[in-house]
Scaffold this motif. Structure first.
Motif, PDB file in Angstrom:
ATOM      1  N   GLU A  37       0.834  -1.204   0.000  1.00 16.41           N
ATOM      2  CA  GLU A  37       0.000   0.000   0.000  1.00 16.41           C
ATOM      3  C   GLU A  37       0.869   1.256   0.000  1.00 16.41           C
ATOM      4  OE1 GLU A  37      -3.281   2.370   2.766  1.00 16.41           O
ATOM      5  OE2 GLU A  37      -2.506   0.426   3.415  1.00 16.41           O
ATOM      6  N   GLU A  38       1.850   1.281   0.873  1.00 17.59           N
ATOM      7  CA  GLU A  38       2.742   2.437   0.969  1.00 17.59           C
ATOM      8  C   GLU A  38       3.447   2.701  -0.358  1.00 17.59           C
ATOM      9  OE1 GLU A  38       6.834   3.668   3.383  1.00 17.59           O
ATOM     10  OE2 GLU A  38       5.584   2.016   4.108  1.00 17.59           O
ATOM     11  N   ARG A  39       3.935   1.648  -0.985  1.00 20.78           N
ATOM     12  CA  ARG A  39       4.671   1.798  -2.246  1.00 20.78           C
ATOM     13  C   ARG A  39       3.741   2.112  -3.418  1.00 20.78           C
ATOM     14  NH1 ARG A  39       7.424  -0.867   1.273  1.00 20.78           N
ATOM     15  NH2 ARG A  39       9.720  -1.015   1.204  1.00 20.78           N
ATOM     16  N   PHE A  40       2.528   1.573  -3.386  1.00 22.61           N
ATOM     17  CA  PHE A  40       1.588   1.850  -4.474  1.00 22.61           C
ATOM     18  C   PHE A  40       1.250   3.329  -4.539  1.00 22.61           C
ATOM     19  CE2 PHE A  40       0.969  -2.098  -6.351  1.00 22.61           C
ATOM     20  CZ  PHE A  40      -0.088  -2.075  -7.248  1.00 22.61           C
ATOM     21  N   TYR A  41       1.104   3.963  -3.392  1.00 20.38           N
ATOM     22  CA  TYR A  41       0.796   5.391  -3.387  1.00 20.38           C
ATOM     23  C   TYR A  41       1.955   6.222  -3.937  1.00 20.38           C
ATOM     24  CZ  TYR A  41      -3.662   5.037  -0.916  1.00 20.38           C
ATOM     25  OH  TYR A  41      -4.970   4.768  -0.585  1.00 20.38           O
ATOM     26  N   GLU A  42       3.144   5.632  -3.958  1.00 16.11           N
ATOM     27  CA  GLU A  42       4.317   6.312  -4.512  1.00 16.11           C
ATOM     28  C   GLU A  42       4.566   5.904  -5.961  1.00 16.11           C
ATOM     29  OE1 GLU A  42       7.403   5.161  -1.851  1.00 16.11           O
ATOM     30  OE2 GLU A  42       6.728   6.480  -0.223  1.00 16.11           O
ATOM     31  N   GLY A  43       3.609   5.161  -6.561  1.00 19.81           N
ATOM     32  CA  GLY A  43       3.754   4.743  -7.945  1.00 19.81           C
ATOM     33  C   GLY A  43       4.410   3.394  -8.131  1.00 19.81           C
ATOM     34  N   GLY A  44       4.640   2.682  -7.030  1.00 23.81           N
ATOM     35  CA  GLY A  44       5.273   1.369  -7.102  1.00 23.81           C
ATOM     36  C   GLY A  44       4.354   0.316  -7.690  1.00 23.81           C
ATOM     37  N   ARG A  45       4.947  -0.829  -7.972  1.00 22.49           N
ATOM     38  CA  ARG A  45       4.213  -1.929  -8.604  1.00 22.49           C
ATOM     39  C   ARG A  45       4.432  -3.228  -7.827  1.00 22.49           C
ATOM     40  NH1 ARG A  45       7.400  -1.406 -14.093  1.00 22.49           N
ATOM     41  NH2 ARG A  45       8.971  -0.962 -12.507  1.00 22.49           N
ATOM     42  N   LEU A  46       3.564  -4.187  -8.109  1.00 22.91           N
ATOM     43  CA  LEU A  46       3.665  -5.522  -7.539  1.00 22.91           C
ATOM     44  C   LEU A  46       4.049  -6.486  -8.651  1.00 22.91           C
ATOM     45  CD1 LEU A  46       3.174  -7.901  -5.583  1.00 22.91           C
ATOM     46  CD2 LEU A  46       0.720  -7.631  -6.006  1.00 22.91           C
ATOM     47  N   PHE A  47       5.143  -7.205  -8.449  1.00 25.39           N
ATOM     48  CA  PHE A  47       5.587  -8.228  -9.389  1.00 25.39           C
ATOM     49  C   PHE A  47       5.464  -9.606  -8.740  1.00 25.39           C
ATOM     50  CE2 PHE A  47       7.725  -4.536 -11.079  1.00 25.39           C
ATOM     51  CZ  PHE A  47       7.774  -4.746 -12.448  1.00 25.39           C
ATOM     52  N   TYR A  48       4.969 -10.573  -9.518  1.00 24.10           N
ATOM     53  CA  TYR A  48       4.992 -11.979  -9.126  1.00 24.10           C
ATOM     54  C   TYR A  48       5.947 -12.721 -10.059  1.00 24.10           C
ATOM     55  CZ  TYR A  48       0.358 -11.181  -6.887  1.00 24.10           C
ATOM     56  OH  TYR A  48      -0.690 -10.738  -6.118  1.00 24.10           O
ATOM     57  N   ILE A  49       6.750 -13.621  -9.510  1.00 26.18           N
ATOM     58  CA  ILE A  49       7.539 -14.525 -10.341  1.00 26.18           C
ATOM     59  C   ILE A  49       7.335 -15.952  -9.846  1.00 26.18           C
ATOM     60  CG2 ILE A  49       9.315 -12.896 -11.102  1.00 26.18           C
ATOM     61  CD1 ILE A  49      11.139 -14.014  -8.887  1.00 26.18           C
ATOM     62  N   GLY A  50       7.308 -16.893 -10.791  1.00 30.50           N
ATOM     63  CA  GLY A  50       7.144 -18.295 -10.436  1.00 30.50           C
ATOM     64  C   GLY A  50       7.363 -19.161 -11.657  1.00 30.50           C
ATOM     65  N   ALA A  51       7.378 -20.452 -11.433  1.00 36.43           N
ATOM     66  CA  ALA A  51       7.513 -21.429 -12.519  1.00 36.43           C
ATOM     67  C   ALA A  51       6.345 -22.404 -12.441  1.00 36.43           C
ATOM     68  CB  ALA A  51       8.837 -22.173 -12.410  1.00 36.43           C
ATOM     69  N   GLY A  52       5.932 -22.943 -13.578  1.00 47.36           N
ATOM     70  CA  GLY A  52       4.864 -23.931 -13.586  1.00 47.36           C
ATOM     71  C   GLY A  52       3.578 -23.396 -13.000  1.00 47.36           C
ATOM     72  N   THR A  53       2.935 -24.214 -12.164  1.00 43.16           N
ATOM     73  CA  THR A  53       1.665 -23.815 -11.544  1.00 43.16           C
ATOM     74  C   THR A  53       1.804 -22.499 -10.797  1.00 43.16           C
ATOM     75  OG1 THR A  53       0.916 -26.104 -11.328  1.00 43.16           O
ATOM     76  CG2 THR A  53      -0.099 -24.483  -9.873  1.00 43.16           C
ATOM     77  N   SER A  54       2.874 -22.327 -10.050  1.00 45.25           N
ATOM     78  CA  SER A  54       3.067 -21.102  -9.265  1.00 45.25           C
ATOM     79  C   SER A  54       3.136 -19.880 -10.162  1.00 45.25           C
ATOM     80  CB  SER A  54       4.346 -21.211  -8.427  1.00 45.25           C
ATOM     81  OG  SER A  54       4.257 -22.271  -7.500  1.00 45.25           O
ATOM     82  N   GLY A  55       3.844 -19.996 -11.282  1.00 42.38           N
ATOM     83  CA  GLY A  55       3.928 -18.881 -12.214  1.00 42.38           C
ATOM     84  C   GLY A  55       2.590 -18.565 -12.842  1.00 42.38           C
ATOM     85  N   ARG A  56       1.859 -19.618 -13.196  1.00 38.09           N
ATOM     86  CA  ARG A  56       0.543 -19.415 -13.818  1.00 38.09           C
ATOM     87  C   ARG A  56      -0.426 -18.737 -12.858  1.00 38.09           C
ATOM     88  NH1 ARG A  56       1.898 -24.855 -15.325  1.00 38.09           N
ATOM     89  NH2 ARG A  56       2.766 -24.823 -17.434  1.00 38.09           N
ATOM     90  N   LEU A  57      -0.363 -19.101 -11.583  1.00 34.39           N
ATOM     91  CA  LEU A  57      -1.254 -18.489 -10.604  1.00 34.39           C
ATOM     92  C   LEU A  57      -0.933 -17.009 -10.420  1.00 34.39           C
ATOM     93  CD1 LEU A  57      -1.434 -21.371  -7.986  1.00 34.39           C
ATOM     94  CD2 LEU A  57      -3.308 -20.530  -9.401  1.00 34.39           C
ATOM     95  N   GLY A  58       0.351 -16.661 -10.441  1.00 28.26           N
ATOM     96  CA  GLY A  58       0.727 -15.253 -10.351  1.00 28.26           C
ATOM     97  C   GLY A  58       0.208 -14.461 -11.538  1.00 28.26           C
TER      98      GLY A  58
END
Length: 271
Positions: free
Chosen positions: A55-76
């Protein structure tokens, strides 16, 4: 890597699966699935830390990144892809990356998850900065693609979190915010698309939904920033305006058409 018990690889509590009736298979899978929500509940303190930091970073223009492989990557990727239509957030604010690139969403790319350098290459293409947050997702907690990305992000001052189903795993140890969800052995030994994957989906739902609420993309309990991309959503938006403004259906629909979104109509017509 320190020694730890890799719960996701431990033998199933059930044996001779091939001799079970269909009803027994389904009942036993369901019995195991009922353990997942309780396991996720135990991770709420760490999930809270992550959402508050986001929340704090989003108000400053930040972003959320997900990284994963296989099922985990697909869910992200699934979680990230649902943010723009559901909350009207630009597509570049929540980003999901998978080992092997977009082609791996549908078809496994051999050995892609074993490249410890590729995640950072992928992240650099988005010009990731210390305003952003990186969440690595790996049931095993040992996926090189994820570990490499988390390690390199930390070197550049980026806040990291790791969602894993193996407490004490390298991902949990390496991440600034370890989110450890112990769902126990899988019904089919090692098949982490089952309980582990379900727990990851629940955690990702919680992270992104709580974040969108905290940054003002929900009003009351309504998705007032949703994209009006089909008739169902136009009808839903119209009914939100009927409720929020006391209008009949026709007037509410006209207002929605005029202002283009529920939130804009509410803000304009409540004044």
């Amino acid at each position: 890597m320190s020694d730890y018990i890799k719960i996701t690889e431990t033998p199933s509590d059930y044996s001779d699966l091939e001799f079970m009736s269909t009803r027994s298979i389904l009942e036993n899978i369901n019995r195991e699935d009922q353990k997942v929500a309780e396991a996720v509940q135990k991770a709420i303190p760490q999930l809270t830390r992550l959402v508050d930091a986001l929340e704090e970073r989003f108000y400053e223009g930040g972003r959320l990144f997900y990284i994963g492989a296989g099922t985990s990557g697909r869910l992200g990727i699934l979680d990230a892809s649902e943010i723009p239509p559901t909350y009207g957030m630009p597509h570049n604010r929540v980003i999901g990356l998978i080992a092997g690139g977009d082609s791996a969403i549908r078809k496994a790319v051999e050995f892609a998850e074993d490249d410890i350098k590729q995640a950072w290459i992928d992240l650099k293409s988005y010009t990731i900065t210390d305003k952003d947050v990186l969440v690595g997702i790996a049931a095993s907690g040992t996926t090189p693609y994820v570990l490499g990305g988390i390690s390199d992000a930390k070197k550049h001052g980026i806040l990291t979190a790791g969602i894993t189903n193996n407490p004490g795993s390298p991902l949990a140890t390496l991440s600034d915010i370890p989110i450890e969800i112990n769902v126990g052995p899988e019904f089919v030994t090692g098949s982490t698309r089952m309980k582990s994957g379900t727990s990851q989906k629940l955690a990702l739902n919680m992270i992104s939904t709580a974040l969108m609420i905290r940054v003002g993309r929900v009003k009351g309990n309504k998705m007032v920033n949703m994209q009006l991309s089909n008739n169902k959503l136009v009808d839903r938006g119209t009914r939100y305006l009927m409720e929020g403004l006391g209008l009949n259906y026709e007037d509410a629909q006209n207002a929605l058409n005029q202002y283009g979104s529920v939130i804009k109509a509410l803000d304009a017509l409540k004044k």
